[in-house]
Write an enzyme that holds these catalytic residues in place. Structure first.
Site: not given
Ligand code: GLC
Length: 610
Positions: A301, A501
């Site tokens: 991530d 988030e």
């Molecule tokens: C974010 C998320 C993830 C996403 C990634 C790219 O923090 O946790 O779901 O795909 O970063 O944006």
């Protein structure tokens, strides 16, 4: 005799076809394997670790791609080109690709983005209901259609990869990502898993109008405990479960995804029993690759390895050795991250000192090259411009409108004030979410956190009401609740403002104080009222429910507000069933189907109809 020889002939032809096909399949397989092995053999260490590096477009110069052999670029939420429309996106992706094709081995980049409820970064794209609403449809086929439309719109902009579907099983509504989860029930998420993968990817990678999908976030993202997450809340916290329960709830949904051929899996920020998943080889390599036979790419991530204990170099070593094949660095220095140049420097040191073995590097690069090969990127690296208008089309809009219709849940309808009449009824529409497209789309829309107002093309719920009634002058919009006395019925459309988030972690799931003021006014007016909640999760409504004649959970419906009015006026008879339990009080949370002493306000699976 005659019949037998004819039968023999047919069976001989079928046998020949079978062997011819299996020969050509194995022939193609060996051509691919040979191509990849030859390429891998030619690659330098710098070229290999460059392939394992994913950088956000906002933190890289075009020339960096050629200089550092970068294998993947992403657009994080809101990381858009100057002009946010399909052609500009395709032009941008092609610019990066042209740089990649200047490198010694001409290995194409793969471009990724969070298209999690439609191609949600792009203005004019269809925005679907967020997953919590799709879960209420109980319709995997329609989830597949939604993913199909999303894939077509992503491909229309030249992008190859979406970081979706999210297979989180959200167990605590206080989590800011509860709406990204299809359900609290692992069975329902599992039912949707393969459908979503097939919608995004088709039956095999590389089909026209299809893209690479990414099952995320493996594993336990939706099971964290309040108080163990960022800022003492819940996102990215600790999931404390024995292995059987962890597997039953949070690993199970990935099995059909892998069987369906998902090409990538994203590691999760959370910990399991105190250990960060990004560093857990028993999970990433042990379960995903060895036990489940996954042959695609495990991607980290965003700065996911940075949260591992130790310094940045030890983070890289731990993450790669745990089984991460591609690191979403992403070079986010402004957000406290490390430049991708530092990442590459430390990564190379780790390999040269053999803290990371070349065999691990070759496994990761082989996986990355195989996905790029299967996607057809070596043969067709540039955007397919014939598709550039296949975005925001009426047929796509109709699929999203059907998703909205089926995602709505009718929770109360006394005195049958619903469905509304299209004529001979004075309607006053109130509430902050009545005429606000940004609010009804929620987070991950145009920007990471989402926004208020006319942020893209679409129809608000109020606009849908106006176009449905026979006489528009019979409808008044009064967001603050004036002009109630002339109404035959009041529609109060309220809810949560957009978030994404950790920004959505809430200790108290309460109705906004301005919405409470409005509801008080409506109560004092004595008018019949239907409340429509536009939220990413259940809110505590117990103290107010008796004042409402009708209640619909609309979740975050996206751009097709007419899907809501189709239900309001009975053009679609509500069929939605709750994908989550609706708590009576905060002290019940977390509350999930199957709990002992399960006593929610509305139980998992509840939903009325007309
Ligand atoms: C974010 C998320 C993830 C996403 C990634 C790219 O923090 O946790 O779901 O795909 O970063 O944006």
């Amino acid at each position: 005799m005659e019949r037998i020889t004819k039968k023999n002939k047919i069976s001989k032809i079928l046998i020949f076809i079978f062997f011819a096909l299996s020969f050509s399949f194995s022939e193609n397989q060996s051509i691919k394997d040979q191509f990849i092995s030859d390429l891998l053999e030619k690659m330098t260490l710098e070229e290999k670790i460059g392939q394992m590096t994913q950088v956000d477009r906002q933190f890289i110069e075009l020339s960096d791609i050629n200089e550092y052999f970068i294998g993947s670029i992403l657009s994080g939420g809101g990381s858009t080109p100057e002009v946010n429309e399909a052609k500009a996106w395709a032009d941008m992706v092609d610019q990066y690709q042209q740089e990649a094709l200047k490198t010694r081995l001409k290995i194409p980049i793969i471009y990724g983005i969070d298209a999690v409820h439609g191609h949600n970064n792009v203005k004019g794209a269809i925005i679907f209901p967020h997953n919590i609403g799709l879960g209420c449809m109980r319709n995997p086929e329609l989830v597949k259609q939604a993913a199909t439309v999303t894939a077509e719109e992503v491909a229309a902009t030249g992008i190859h990869w979406t970081f979706a579907p999210c297979l989180a099983v959200s167990r605590d509504e206080r989590w800011g990502r509860a709406y990204e989860s299809f359900s609290e029930d692992p069975g329902l998420v599992t039912d949707y898993s393969a459908a979503a993968i097939k919608g995004y990817q088709g039956n095999s990678l590389g089909e026209k109008g299809k893209i690479l999908s990414c099952a995320k976030h493996f594993a336990g993202d939706g099971g964290t405990l309040w108080g163990t997450g960022l800022k003492g809340k819940i996102d990215r916290g600790n999931t404390i479960l024995n292995e059987d329960e962890f597997r039953r709830i949070h690993v199970e949904p990935y099995l059909p995804a892998i069987d369906a051929g998902v090409g990538s899996i994203m590691a999760s920020f959370n910990s399991w029993n105190g250990e960060k998943v990004h560093g857990k080889k028993d999970l990433l390599t042990g379960i995903i690759k060895e036990e489940l036979g996954f042959e695609g790419i495990i991607v980290s991530d965003w700065q996911g390895i940075d949260e591992l204990p130790g310094d940045y170099k030890s983070d890289i070593i731990a993450g790669i050795n745990a089984g991460i094949d591609m690191v979403m660095v992403p070079g986010a220095v402004p957000y406290g991250g490390e430049s991708f140049k530092i990442f590459l420097k430390l990564f190379k040191e780790a390999v040269l000192e053999e803290s990371i073995l070349m065999s691990r590097i070759d496994d990761a690069v082989r996986r990355i090259l195989t996905v790029k090969y299967d996607m057809g990127l070596f043969e067709h690296p540039m955007a397919d411009r014939t598709q550039v208008n296949n975005i925001g089309t009426d047929s796509h809009r109709e699929v999203a409108r059907q998703c909205v219709r089926e995602s709505l849940v009718l929770l109360k309808n006394e005195n049958s004030i619903l469905p509304l009449n299209k004529e001979n009824q004075k309607i006053t529409v109130t509430g902050s979410h009545a005429d606000n497209l940004g609010y009804q789309c929620g987070g991950w829309t145009i920007t990471w956190q989402g926004d208020s107002g006319a942020i893209t093309d679409g129809t608000t719920i109020f606009q849908g009401i106006i176009t449905t009634v026979s006489d528009p002058s019979s409808v008044i919009l009064s967001e603050n609740g004036e002009n109630l006395l002339d109404a035959d019925v009041v529609i109060a459309i309220i809810g949560e403002k957009p978030y994404a988030e950790m920004e959505g972690d809430r200790e108290e799931l309460i109705i906004d104080k301005n919405d409470l003021k409005l509801l008080k006014k409506i109560k004092e007016s004595g008018k019949p009222v239907a409340v429509i909640l536009v939220t990413g999760r259940p809110l505590i409504i117990t103290p107010y429910l008796d004042d409402w004649d009708a209640l619909i959970a609309a979740w975050l419906p996206g751009t097709e507000g007419e899907g809501v009015t189709d239900v309001l006026f009975g053009d679609y008879i509500p069929t939605g069933k709750l994908s989550v339990s609706w708590p009576k009080h905060m002290n019940q949370i977390p509350i999930n189907i199957g709990d002992e002493n399960y006593d929610p306000l509305f139980e998992y699976g509840f939903g009325l109809s007309y």
